[in-house]
Design an enzyme around this catalytic site. Structure first.
Site, PDB file in Angstrom:
ATOM      1  N   ARG A 158       0.840  -1.214  -0.225  1.00 24.26           N
ATOM      2  CA  ARG A 158       0.160  -0.208  -0.312  1.00 24.26           C
ATOM      3  C   ARG A 158       1.104   1.112   0.030  1.00 24.26           C
ATOM      4  O   ARG A 158       0.652   1.660   1.051  1.00 24.26           O
ATOM      5  CB  ARG A 158      -1.471   0.271   1.213  1.00 24.26           C
ATOM      6  CG  ARG A 158      -1.609  -1.172   0.924  1.00 24.26           C
ATOM      7  CD  ARG A 158      -2.640  -1.325   2.201  1.00 24.26           C
ATOM      8  NE  ARG A 158      -3.744  -0.647   1.564  1.00 24.26           N
ATOM      9  CZ  ARG A 158      -5.175  -1.115   1.985  1.00 24.26           C
ATOM     10  NH1 ARG A 158      -5.531  -1.273   2.920  1.00 24.26           N
ATOM     11  NH2 ARG A 158      -6.613  -0.881   1.090  1.00 24.26           N
ATOM     12  N   GLN A 174      -0.911   2.679  -6.039  1.00 25.66           N
ATOM     13  CA  GLN A 174      -3.082   2.448  -5.161  1.00 25.66           C
ATOM     14  C   GLN A 174      -3.545   1.943  -6.855  1.00 25.66           C
ATOM     15  O   GLN A 174      -4.271   1.776  -6.201  1.00 25.66           O
ATOM     16  CB  GLN A 174      -3.191   4.181  -5.412  1.00 25.66           C
ATOM     17  CG  GLN A 174      -2.482   5.036  -3.566  1.00 25.66           C
ATOM     18  CD  GLN A 174      -2.887   5.980  -3.344  1.00 25.66           C
ATOM     19  OE1 GLN A 174      -3.955   6.415  -4.084  1.00 25.66           O
ATOM     20  NE2 GLN A 174      -3.000   6.542  -1.903  1.00 25.66           N
ATOM     21  N   ASP A 202      -4.000  -1.056  -6.330  1.00 26.56           N
ATOM     22  CA  ASP A 202      -4.633  -2.098  -4.966  1.00 26.56           C
ATOM     23  C   ASP A 202      -5.455  -2.842  -5.820  1.00 26.56           C
ATOM     24  O   ASP A 202      -7.314  -1.821  -4.500  1.00 26.56           O
ATOM     25  CB  ASP A 202      -4.410  -0.633  -3.809  1.00 26.56           C
ATOM     26  CG  ASP A 202      -4.926  -1.606  -2.573  1.00 26.56           C
ATOM     27  OD1 ASP A 202      -5.227  -2.353  -2.381  1.00 26.56           O
ATOM     28  OD2 ASP A 202      -4.734  -0.877  -1.643  1.00 26.56           O
ATOM     29  N   SER A 242      -8.418  -2.001  -2.274  1.00 22.84           N
ATOM     30  CA  SER A 242      -8.929  -1.217  -2.093  1.00 22.84           C
ATOM     31  C   SER A 242      -9.760  -1.391  -2.695  1.00 22.84           C
ATOM     32  O   SER A 242     -11.193  -0.706  -2.287  1.00 22.84           O
ATOM     33  CB  SER A 242      -8.662   0.480  -1.866  1.00 22.84           C
ATOM     34  OG  SER A 242      -7.218  -0.322  -1.034  1.00 22.84           O
ATOM     35  N   TYR A 251      -3.181   0.387   8.710  1.00 22.14           N
ATOM     36  CA  TYR A 251      -4.185   0.157   9.519  1.00 22.14           C
ATOM     37  C   TYR A 251      -3.880  -0.085  10.892  1.00 22.14           C
ATOM     38  O   TYR A 251      -3.599   1.075  11.393  1.00 22.14           O
ATOM     39  CB  TYR A 251      -3.407  -1.569   9.311  1.00 22.14           C
ATOM     40  CG  TYR A 251      -3.860  -2.195   7.910  1.00 22.14           C
ATOM     41  CD1 TYR A 251      -5.208  -3.000   7.508  1.00 22.14           C
ATOM     42  CD2 TYR A 251      -3.225  -2.277   6.735  1.00 22.14           C
ATOM     43  CE1 TYR A 251      -4.866  -4.030   6.345  1.00 22.14           C
ATOM     44  CE2 TYR A 251      -3.475  -3.108   5.775  1.00 22.14           C
ATOM     45  CZ  TYR A 251      -5.029  -3.596   5.783  1.00 22.14           C
ATOM     46  OH  TYR A 251      -4.959  -4.378   4.508  1.00 22.14           O
TER      47      TYR A 251
END
Lengths: 542, 463
Positions: A122, A127, A130, A133, A228
């Site tokens: 991440r 991105q 990803d 996500s 996280y």
């Protein structure tokens, strides 16, 4: 290179690894694409659309697995699913290697190269690849839709001739990608939305979407690694529970999305909180697959408690929107393939920090976990985002990549050490060594002049300096290329040293005069170069 | 060795490290200013350490020369406009060249023809490279300034001519090294001067960024050669740093145009290309250019969410960057997201556009590189191209017969509306027609960049 897209065989799964649109782009980019007949039917992509996009449609999974270079999938293969693959085939899919050691062994035995989309790090550069996500965003959207479906009233408040309806109150616990997506949708439907997260940094993101940020009086940041959350202290949890009980009496809908990497989902919405909720309230537990945030959640099921509260534990929220989920997942895959070199230069590059963490197997050799500790959270499930993720991911759009803010830094070309240069040097070194041996033992009395020795010394310095320059300059930001030029210009005025040496002989003969002229020009260069660089740099402002 | 001499050598080492740190500082805007300061300090140390070397006796005129040079350089740097930066850089390169030639001659004259073999070779090499740098830079300066036409001058048999000049250089070199006569050195210098002119003359205007960075590289190698000649490691190191810097910049520029460096140096690009090439022939009949006026454009802009501005050399020539910045502020004030897309070879110097926009106080975090913004162009409402042509030419992607085929370009045609500001209907600097102008999604805003943007500014204020 051939890409293969088999049908997902997990029960009830309607998604597929790529939509016809994505396939069309791949075909255009030079890939050959093979799609299993019926692969996209669940997502409303009939075979004809794939054919029209330029793909070959074949019957049976085996034909796909055995006939392509790269297999693209969504779910980790079921036991035996990958049996038809030839050794050396690449598989790109969700794998969750930490949870599926048996699967990793099976794929290793089949000598496959495996890249796990759930292990893509991440980092902001990655991105666009990803997939976690992308799926979380969809799940967050769907969670609100499912809740609205079960909830017996409007989300938005209304005053009608028949009376007043108060707006629904929604509480979102855990504001990662999914939580923020839920927040945006619930707000869009007109509800009053409150959101809770242990990471103070998301407060701004919650507020920007119109949510109310709930917090507890205990000062403790829940900021963990890679965006996280981490586990919290007992005092914090007690305060949190008190807050939730208080909220339980008031809210109509609770959406929980809290996850801690590598651990079962934290139990946050306890049975007593459910008991305090009004009949007809809805709890949607996005962490159901990891055991659930709600104590009463039954993973994969929807049920109503004795007190009339509906608890939804669906594990397939993203899968309930197969069209957009396939589209976004396919786009993530496409970016990942591009990152690995695209149709022309596809290769596993260990130096690529966006690809290496995702590499599980390389031709059967285990490459997971990756060496660098700075890599992504190893065990990942429905995720929470990096704090950098902008407060944007709402509705069907892919999580908008936070635009890299400044015009510098990235895109710095990192050159792999040139192989030819290395070979040339090795050969030269070898030749020199042999020549030296020959001279040392053949003609030990042979000599060279002092000049040659000096020349060699200077040559050493010269070559070293070229290497240093080469390394340093590649790091210069492209926006600063003009200042770079003027600064190097000024520095090359170092030739002034030559002028000084020649002009300081004490006399004013022809040689010295010329050297003084040289000094004049070189000094103009030095002063002009440095000052103009200073002027330019002073202008760059954020 | 005197202790003080050892000290001077130590000071040289410090200066060399400072130069490396100086270049390293340029890796980000935040550290760039400190980097420049390191360079200044390093240079100061080098000069003081040299002047105080044991056994040297600086003539008063030498100190005078330093003072005069510093003043002249300072005034030039203070007066130059940001749009004239390419000229200044080229001119400064020529100074390095001329200084190195003079240093070589001073050694030759001081020795009265009694140089040993090694030194004489080094003197010759230094003077030859320096002379090429000198005349090449002067011509580049004149071309950039517009005093000489930017079109490539392609003499018949130019490759043969280059080869002949090179051979002549070698012959003179052998004569000089054997006899040590000044006339042989002079003849070599003259040949090198011609070679410098001829090399740069053959390169077209659109390739100027490569030429400037190549000359930057040459000036570095010149300093290095002087270091060999003077047995001075500081010169060798510094020259090598500058030389590789220029070489890398040239490589970056060439990559940005998808061409090999040899193709740029010897290609004579921009004139060899037949004018009515495939691109023009195929595209021109597709339709006419459609114009848009400032009021219409202003209304569209105010109603947009995403606007991207692509500046090119036309903006630099018209000095429109301040007007552009004002427009940006105005639109941003109205909630429009405005960003800038910079192609690596926009302008006449690597990073040219960044400098101009920085001068106009455009925040650098909204100025993006091609790779960063190309993916966003399809969702952009309006792209305004200001005085740029080849870097937004779709022929580079669609038309394999185009002279710029394969060059990465900004895909502005993917946005919802492209507005191209151009002075006239003519082709770009490289002489290639641009099918972009005839696309249905493209509107033309003719006029000098400055007056066009100022007109637009007024219209936006009124809208």
């Amino acid at each position: 290179m051939k890409l293969g897209i088999p049908k997902e065989i997990r029960a009830e799964e309607r998604r597929v690894a790529a939509s016809p649109t994505t396939v069309g782009k791949w075909v255009k980019a030079g890939w050959e694409v093979v799609v299993q007949a019926g692969a996209g039917v669940g997502a409303s992509f009939p075979d004809e659309l794939y054919r029209a996009a330029g793909a070959t449609v074949v019957d049976g999974a085996a034909a796909v697995w055995s006939g392509v270079d790269i297999v693209l999938k969504l779910h980790p293969p079921e036991p035996g699913e990958a049996a038809a693959a030839m050794p050396g085939t690449t598989l790109i899919s969700f794998i969750r290697p930490a949870q599926h050691p048996a699967l990793v062994e099976e794929l290793a035995a089949a000598k496959l190269t495996v890249l796990a989309m759930d292990c893509v790090p991440r980092i902001s550069r990655a991105q666009k690849m990803d997939a976690l996500s992308s799926m979380a965003n969809i799940a967050g959207y769907r969670a609100v839709i499912e809740a609205a479906n079960r909830f017996g009233s409007f989300f938005t408040g209304q005053i009608t001739a028949a009376g007043k309806v108060r707006p629904a109150k929604v509480l979102i616990i855990g504001c990662g990608v999914a939580g923020l997506a839920s927040l945006g949708v619930a707000k869009g439907l007109g509800a009053i939305v409150r959101a809770f997260d242990v990471r103070p940094s998301v407060e701004d993101q919650i507020k920007s979407l119109g949510g109310e940020f709930l917090t507890v009086a205990v000062q403790e940041s829940g900021e963990g690694q890679g965006g996280y959350a981490k586990e919290m202290s007992q005092a914090f949890i007690d305060a949190e529970m008190a807050l939730f009980r208080e909220q339980a009496r008031d809210v109509d809908i609770v959406i929980t999305t809290a996850l801690i990497p590598g651990r079962p989902a934290p139990k946050l919405w306890m049975a007593d909180a459910v008991a305090l909720m009004k009949p007809g309230s809805v709890v949607v537990d996005l962490a159901a697959e990891q055991g659930g945030n709600c104590e009463l959640t039954r993973p994969g099921e929807a049920f109503t408690t004795d007190t009339g509260v509906v608890i939804l534990g669906y594990a397939d929220l993203a899968g309930r929107m197969p069209g957009v989920a396939s589209e976004l997942y396919g786009t993530n895959l496409a970016h990942f393939l591009d990152e690995m070199g695209g149709a022309k230069g596809f290769a596993v590059d260990h130096g690529n920090d966006a690809v290496r963490p995702a590499l599980v197997l390389e031709a059967g050799e285990v490459r997971w976990p990756p060496p660098a500790p700075a890599a992504a959270p190893a065990v990942a499930a429905a995720p929470k985002p990096a704090a950098a993720l902008a407060p944007a991911p709402v509705a069907a759009a892919a999580p908008a990549p936070t635009k890299k803010a400044s015009g510098h830094g990235h895109g710095t070309p990192v050159l792999p050490p040139s192989k030819t240069a290395g070979t040339v040097m090795a050969v030269l070194g070898l030749v020199a060594a042999i020549a030296w041996l020959g001279l040392r033992f053949g003609k030990p009395e042979a000599t060279v002049g002092v000049g040659t020795a000096q020349l060699l010394q200077h040559l050493t310095v010269f070559i070293m300096a070229v290497f240093v320059g080469w390394q340093v300059i590649w790091n210069v930001a492209p926006a600063l290329h003009t200042p770079l030029m003027s600064v190097t210009n000024a520095i090359s005025g170092i030739i002034v040293v030559g002028g000084l040496l020649g002009g300081a002989t004490g006399s004013l003969d022809a040689g010295a005069t010329v050297a003084i002229a040289a000094t004049l020009f070189a000094t103009i260069n030095i002063a002009g170069g440095f000052l103009v660089t200073r002027r330019m740099l002073a202008m760059f402002r954020k | 060795m005197y202790l003080s001499t050892a000290f001077s050598l130590g000071a040289y080492l410090v200066a060399a490290v400072l130069f490396i740190l100086s270049l390293r500082g340029l890796s980000s805007q935040a550290t760039a200013r400190r980097g420049n300061l390191y360079g200044v300090i390093g240079m100061g140390i080098a000069i003081v350490a040299t002047l105080t070397l044991q056994g040297l006796d600086p003539h008063p005129l030498l100190i005078g020369a330093i003072a005069v040079g510093a003043i002249v350089g300072g005034v030039m740097a203070a007066r130059v406009g940001m749009t004239q930066m390419p000229e200044l850089v080229a001119l400064l390169h020529s100074f390095v060249g001329v200084a190195a030639v003079l240093v070589g001659y001073s050694i030759q004259l001081a020795s009265r023809g009694h140089l040993d073999l090694k030194t004489s070779i080094e003197v010759y090499v230094d003077v030859a490279i320096a002379a090429i740098t000198f005349t090449g830079s002067v011509l580049a300066f004149l071309k950039l300034r517009g005093s000489v036409s930017g079109k490539p001058t392609l003499l018949p048999g130019r490759h043969g001519l280059n080869l002949g000049l090179l051979l002549g250089l070698v012959v003179c070199g052998v004569l000089y090294v054997r006899g040590g006569q000044t006339w042989a050195l002079g003849a070599g210098t003259a040949l090198a001067c011609v070679l410098g002119v001829h090399l740069v003359a053959a390169i077209g205007g659109a390739d100027m960024p490569v030429v400037v960075s190549m000359l930057n590289s040459y000036s570095g190698w010149t300093a290095s050669a002087a270091g060999f000649m003077l047995e001075n490691d500081l010169l060798i190191i510094t020259g090598a740093l500058v030389g590789s810097s220029g070489a890398i910049l040239s490589v970056i520029m060439c990559r940005a145009m998808n061409r090999s460096i040899w193709n740029v140096i010897f290609g004579g690009f921009g004139a060899d290309a037949p004018k009515p090439a495939g691109g023009a022939a195929a595209a021109a009949p597709d339709g006419d250019m459609q114009e848009i006026d400032a009021t219409q454009l202003a209304t569209t802009l105010v109603g947009s969410q995403q606007v991207v501005i692509v500046p090119g050399y036309g903006m630099a020539v018209a000095r429109a960057q301040h007007a552009v910045r004002e427009l940006t502020d105005l639109l941003r004030g109205r909630g429009v997201t405005v960003r800038f897309a910079i192609h690596p070879v926009a302008g006449r110097l690597p990073g040219h556009m960044n400098v101009l926009l920085a001068e106009a106080s455009v925040p650098y975090d909204i100025v993006l590189e091609m790779d960063e913004i190309n993916d966003d162009l399809p969702t952009t409402d309006v792209v305004i191209v200001i005085g740029a042509n080849d870097i937004v030419n779709p022929a580079a992607e669609d038309d394999p017969s185009s002279p710029i085929a394969g060059m990465p370009v900004l895909q502005v045609w993917k946005s919802k509306l492209v507005v191209v500001n151009k002075r006239s209907r003519g082709a770009g600097y490289a002489g290639i027609d641009n099918p972009l102008f005839y696309k249905p999604g493209t509107k033309m805003l003719f006029g000098d960049a400055k007056s066009a943007i100022e007109g637009l500014l007024a219209a936006v204020k009124a809208a």
